[in-house]
Design a protein around this motif. Structure first.
Motif, PDB file in Angstrom:
ATOM      1  N   MET A   1       0.817  -1.181   0.000  1.00 16.08           N
ATOM      2  CA  MET A   1       0.000   0.000   0.000  1.00 16.08           C
ATOM      3  C   MET A   1       0.865   1.251   0.000  1.00 16.08           C
ATOM      4  N   GLN A   2       1.973   1.178  -0.608  1.00 15.92           N
ATOM      5  CA  GLN A   2       2.880   2.313  -0.621  1.00 15.92           C
ATOM      6  C   GLN A   2       2.403   3.437  -1.529  1.00 15.92           C
ATOM      7  N   ASN A   3       1.543   3.143  -2.497  1.00 14.69           N
ATOM      8  CA  ASN A   3       1.089   4.171  -3.433  1.00 14.69           C
ATOM      9  C   ASN A   3      -0.336   4.639  -3.149  1.00 14.69           C
ATOM     10  N   LEU A   4      -0.907   4.244  -2.028  1.00 19.02           N
ATOM     11  CA  LEU A   4      -2.264   4.642  -1.689  1.00 19.02           C
ATOM     12  C   LEU A   4      -2.267   6.102  -1.257  1.00 19.02           C
ATOM     13  N   LEU A   5      -3.181   6.867  -1.832  1.00 22.93           N
ATOM     14  CA  LEU A   5      -3.293   8.288  -1.505  1.00 22.93           C
ATOM     15  C   LEU A   5      -4.738   8.574  -1.126  1.00 22.93           C
ATOM     16  N   ILE A   6      -4.911   9.178   0.011  1.00 21.27           N
ATOM     17  CA  ILE A   6      -6.252   9.523   0.490  1.00 21.27           C
ATOM     18  C   ILE A   6      -6.299  11.034   0.683  1.00 21.27           C
ATOM     19  N   THR A  18     -11.523  11.112  -0.880  1.00 17.07           N
ATOM     20  CA  THR A  18     -11.245  10.560  -2.205  1.00 17.07           C
ATOM     21  C   THR A  18     -10.060   9.619  -2.082  1.00 17.07           C
ATOM     22  N   VAL A  19     -10.208   8.417  -2.606  1.00 21.56           N
ATOM     23  CA  VAL A  19      -9.159   7.406  -2.535  1.00 21.56           C
ATOM     24  C   VAL A  19      -8.542   7.273  -3.918  1.00 21.56           C
ATOM     25  N   HIS A  20      -7.196   7.405  -4.000  1.00 20.48           N
ATOM     26  CA  HIS A  20      -6.441   7.252  -5.244  1.00 20.48           C
ATOM     27  C   HIS A  20      -5.497   6.065  -5.082  1.00 20.48           C
ATOM     28  N   TYR A  21      -5.469   5.181  -6.066  1.00 21.27           N
ATOM     29  CA  TYR A  21      -4.552   4.040  -6.058  1.00 21.27           C
ATOM     30  C   TYR A  21      -4.189   3.728  -7.504  1.00 21.27           C
ATOM     31  N   PRO A  22      -2.919   3.411  -7.759  1.00 21.65           N
ATOM     32  CA  PRO A  22      -2.521   3.137  -9.154  1.00 21.65           C
ATOM     33  C   PRO A  22      -3.311   1.978  -9.747  1.00 21.65           C
TER      34      PRO A  22
END
Length: 90
Positions: A1-6, A18-22
């Motif tokens: 989960m290193q690229n998870l952006l909230i 808003t949840v962003h994930y590659p």
């Protein structure tokens, strides 16, 4: 989960994020609403609620035995009366 952006979603609704994930299209997440079936103090079913008992099997058995004992005592012959009237040779 290193690229998870909230991120905070809509400024007018701070509880929405808003949840962003590659590889996944960003989406808005809202808080879950707990339904009535998850109430902290659920109502008990009628079968589990406290009620005054109408009868007791244990007490019914005791009453029946008491009645039998009374009948046996009433049917018993008392020899005490014979001793008093008949003298000392009985």
């Amino acid at each position: 989960m290193q690229n998870l952006l909230i991120r905070r979603g809509v400024p007018s609704a701070p509880e929405v994020i808003t949840v962003h994930y590659p590889g996944i299209e960003p989406f808005n997440a809202q808080p879950l609403k707990i339904g009535s079936f998850c109430d902290k103090n659920p109502s008990l079913p009628v079968s589990m609620q406290e009620t005054e008992p109408e009868s007791s099997r244990f007490l019914n058995v005791l009453e029946k035995k008491q009645e039998q004992s009374r009948r046996q005592m009433a049917d018993a012959i008392s020899f005490g009366q014979f001793r008093k009237d008949g003298g000392g040779n009985v």
